[in-house]
Enzyme design. Structure first.
Site: not given
Length: 250
Positions: A35, A153
């Site tokens: 992450d 997106y």
């Protein structure tokens, strides 16, 4: 599912990714949680280790190939060869199409689509050697139905679906399955940020338009990942497994 198979989860320290990390860790798998959020990596990694999980937490920007490859070298050294990859890391933002700059477009594609390319391609040598692998991408129902103010997106996530299907055909004969899960409305910190910014409706409002009238949870998505990663799903590849409460049926 064999419990010592090494699992990589990108975006694994919060939201959907954290739910996936937690499930595989509970099942006894060594899990690499990748992450960009250092605080979340430290906090969630420590919490899982306190429960006895074998967790490797590392800060990685999936849009940077060198960071993926460096992380994979550590994973192979500390956990073992990679068997299961969940390419989950991504960003979402609501911007009218005419206001999407070239830089905004490129960032969306770099993280949401090229990041999946890096994450998957760099893991393949281990799976090809083992003649076994599970690759799961997290796409979006926006790629199936479209979404206002999220053209960039939707396009990037649509690319993820296309990439998933192509890889499924290319690697099926090698014992590697490749599938995608396109969530719809999921209760996550990312959704909370969109609601706070006014770019996403409140979950109780949007839930009224879902046949199963509630938002999804990270655990819902994680359960589907567990199935797709299992030996029982060895004949399932190239599929779009919609875990969305019936919001999109296609």
């Amino acid at each position: 599912m064999t419990e010592d198979r090494v699992v990589v989860v990108t975006g694994g320290a919060s939201g959907i990714g954290l739910g996936i990390t937690q499930l595989f860790a509970r099942k006894g798998h060594p899990v690499a949680m990748l992450d960009v959020q250092e605080d979340a990596l430290e906090r969630e990694g420590a919490a899982l280790r306190a429960q006895g999980a074998n967790i490797l937490a590392r800060k990685v920007d999936v849009s940077k190939r060198e960071e993926i490859e460096a992380a994979y070298a550590v994973i192979r050294n500390q956990l073992g060869k990679i068997a299961i990859v969940v390419a989950n890391a991504g960003i979402s933002e609501g911007i009218p199409f005419q206001d999407v700059s070239v830089e905004i477009w490129q960032r969306m594609v770099d993280i949401n689509l090229t990041g999946v390319f890096h994450t998957v391609q760099a893991s393949l040598p281990d799976m090809l050697e083992a003649k076994w692998g599970r690759i799961i991408t997290i796409s979006s129902h926006a790629a199936q139905s479209g979404a206002a103010d999220r053209a960039h997106y939707s396009a990037a996530k649509g690319g993820v679906i296309g990439l998933t299907r192509a890889l499924a055909r290319e690697f099926a004969a090698h014992g590697i399955t490749v599938n995608t899960i396109p969530p719809s409305v999921v209760a996550t910190p990312m959704a909370d940020q969109g609601i706070a910014a006014g770019t996403f409706p409140p979950l109780d409002v949007i839930s009224q338009h879902i046949p199963i009238p509630r938002p999804g949870t990270p655990e819902d998505i994680a359960a589907a990942c567990e199935y797709l990663a299992s030996d029982g799903a060895s004949y399932v590849t190239g599929q779009v497994l919609a875990v969305n409460g019936g919001m999109f049926i296609g």
